[in-house]
Design an enzyme around this catalytic site. Structure first.
Site, short mmCIF file in Angstrom:
data_model
loop_
_atom_site.label_atom_id
_atom_site.label_comp_id
_atom_site.label_asym_id
_atom_site.label_seq_id
_atom_site.Cartn_x
_atom_site.Cartn_y
_atom_site.Cartn_z
N ASP A 201 0.83 -1.20 0.00
CA ASP A 201 0.00 0.00 0.00
C ASP A 201 0.87 1.25 0.00
OD1 ASP A 201 -2.52 1.18 -0.07
OD2 ASP A 201 -2.69 1.29 2.11
N HIS B 162 -4.24 2.21 -7.29
CA HIS B 162 -5.43 2.01 -6.47
C HIS B 162 -6.68 1.83 -7.33
CE1 HIS B 162 -3.12 2.90 -2.85
NE2 HIS B 162 -4.17 2.47 -2.17
N HIS C 215 -6.83 -1.73 -7.86
CA HIS C 215 -7.33 -2.37 -6.63
C HIS C 215 -8.85 -2.37 -6.61
CE1 HIS C 215 -9.28 -1.78 -2.71
NE2 HIS C 215 -8.53 -2.81 -2.35
N HIS D 141 -6.32 -5.46 1.38
CA HIS D 141 -6.25 -4.28 0.52
C HIS D 141 -4.88 -4.16 -0.12
CE1 HIS D 141 -6.72 0.00 -0.60
NE2 HIS D 141 -5.50 0.16 -0.10
#
Length: 368
Positions: free
Chosen positions: A170, A253, A256, A270
């Site tokens: 992340d 992201h 994601h 995540h």
């Protein structure tokens, strides 16, 4: 062009920092509720109560484990019932986001105590809202970042290393995405343009991870707090938040958001899905071959996914993957914050290229 950056009001990190809890809570009020991750409630509740004894009144509430709007509103109702001045989130991202969401609905002070380092959620003003079936619903954007974030690295070091690896991914996305937003001058999460400070912190986050993350993963295996682990925890928790909130997000992201739509990925964290998003974004934005290979090898060294099969995605047909691509191409997604407006076909091609390269490099690593 107006610039702006946001930060948590206070950040505290170190081995044994939980013992300082009462001292930092007392100035904020006399009563608090704690949203505690159910998997660690038996371990953490006595420690929390001991740390605040004589300082404030603490009420630990039940939390089901998913950061749904219903869970946030239920915690807000409980805070209102006992007139709590503070809401504490204790655990991983879901407990933390539920606490932040509850404070959004109840207007209370927010105190965050992460027990894992799996994402940059602790310092962020944002709270991810999920559906009960574990898919992404939306984000709640609070007005302010948490009042205090306290990270006890002894607790982090004793958590399963997989959590730290996810947090590393992340955080690794931070500079790649901030770099894209630096070119576009896209507004950040304050609604204004970013600052040089945010970009510098995002770059430092990347440099810290490259230098120390592989060693920190090994030290976490041993459950020991080392300078490398401390540096990586700070990068994942503090630097990454400032970098993404004040620098901006982009396609890593975005990928994601798409991958999270596939049911087979729901058991993955995540950061693990962001890891695959980073790799796809490298192909999307045509990064140099040497950098692509280095980041793939970094993923392997820090035990992160490098191909779709690592996320349990075995159906790589166009029809199946377009479920993810269509989700990441919704108009409001950060997918579109790159300097170039890419098409859904571009995103699909990048994802497949990353998958193929990842399979090849895994095979090469396994063969010596």
């Amino acid at each position: 062009m107006i610039r702006s950056a946001i930060f948590p009001h206070r950040y505290i990190q170190g081995a044994g920092a939980l013992g300082e809890l009462g001292k930092h809570l007392a100035p904020l009020g006399r009563s608090a509720i704690a949203v505690v991750d159910p998997g660690i409630a038996d371990m953490m509740k006595p420690r929390l109560e001991g740390a605040v004894k004589g300082s404030i009144t603490l009420h630990c509430i039940d939390f089901g484990g998913e950061s749904t709007e219903a869970a946030m509103r239920a915690a807000a109702v409980e805070a209102e019932r006992i007139n709590a001045e503070m809401i504490i989130g204790v655990g991983g991202g879901k407990a933390i986001d539920t606490a932040k969401g509850a404070a959004y609905f109840h207007s209370a002070k927010v105190f965050i105590i992460p027990t894992i380092c799996a994402s940059d959620a602790p310092c962020s003003k944002n709270a991810g809202v999920y559906r009960q079936e574990h898919t992404v619903d939306r984000d709640i954007h609070g007005l302010f970042n948490p009042d205090i974030v306290l990270v006890d690295t002894e607790i982090i070091a004793k958590a399963p290393t997989r959590f730290l690896s996810a947090g590393i991914a992340d955080a690794l996305a931070t500079w790649f995405e901030a770099e894209s937003c630096m070119v576009t001058r896209h507004v950040n999460f304050t609604g204004y343009s970013s600052t040089l400070t945010a970009y510098a912190i995002a770059k430092l986050c990347y440099e810290t991870l490259i230098a120390s993350a592989p060693a920190a993963v090994e030290h976490c295996d041993l459950g020991i707090v080392t300078p490398q682990l401390e540096d990586v925890v700070e990068a994942c928790t503090l630097m990454s938040t400032v970098g993404f909130e004040s620098g901006g997000l982009a396609s890593a992201h975005g990928f994601h958001q798409g991958l999270a739509e596939l049911p087979e990925t729901h058991r993955f964290m995540h950061g693990e899905k962001v890891a695959m998003g980073i790799l796809a974004s490298l192909f999307l934005t045509k990064k140099p071959t040497a950098l692509i290979e280095a980041i793939f090898r970094f993923h392997i060294a820090t035990r992160l996914p490098v191909c779709l099969a690592d996320l349990n995605i075995t159906d790589t047909s166009r029809e199946h993957l377009m479920i993810a691509i269509d989700r990441m191409n919704q108009p409001v997604e950060c997918t579109h914050w790159e300097p170039i407006r890419y098409s859904p076909e571009d995103h699909l091609a990048a994802l497949l290229a990353a998958d193929q390269y990842g399979r090849q490099i895994k095979e090469a690593c396994c063969n010596g």
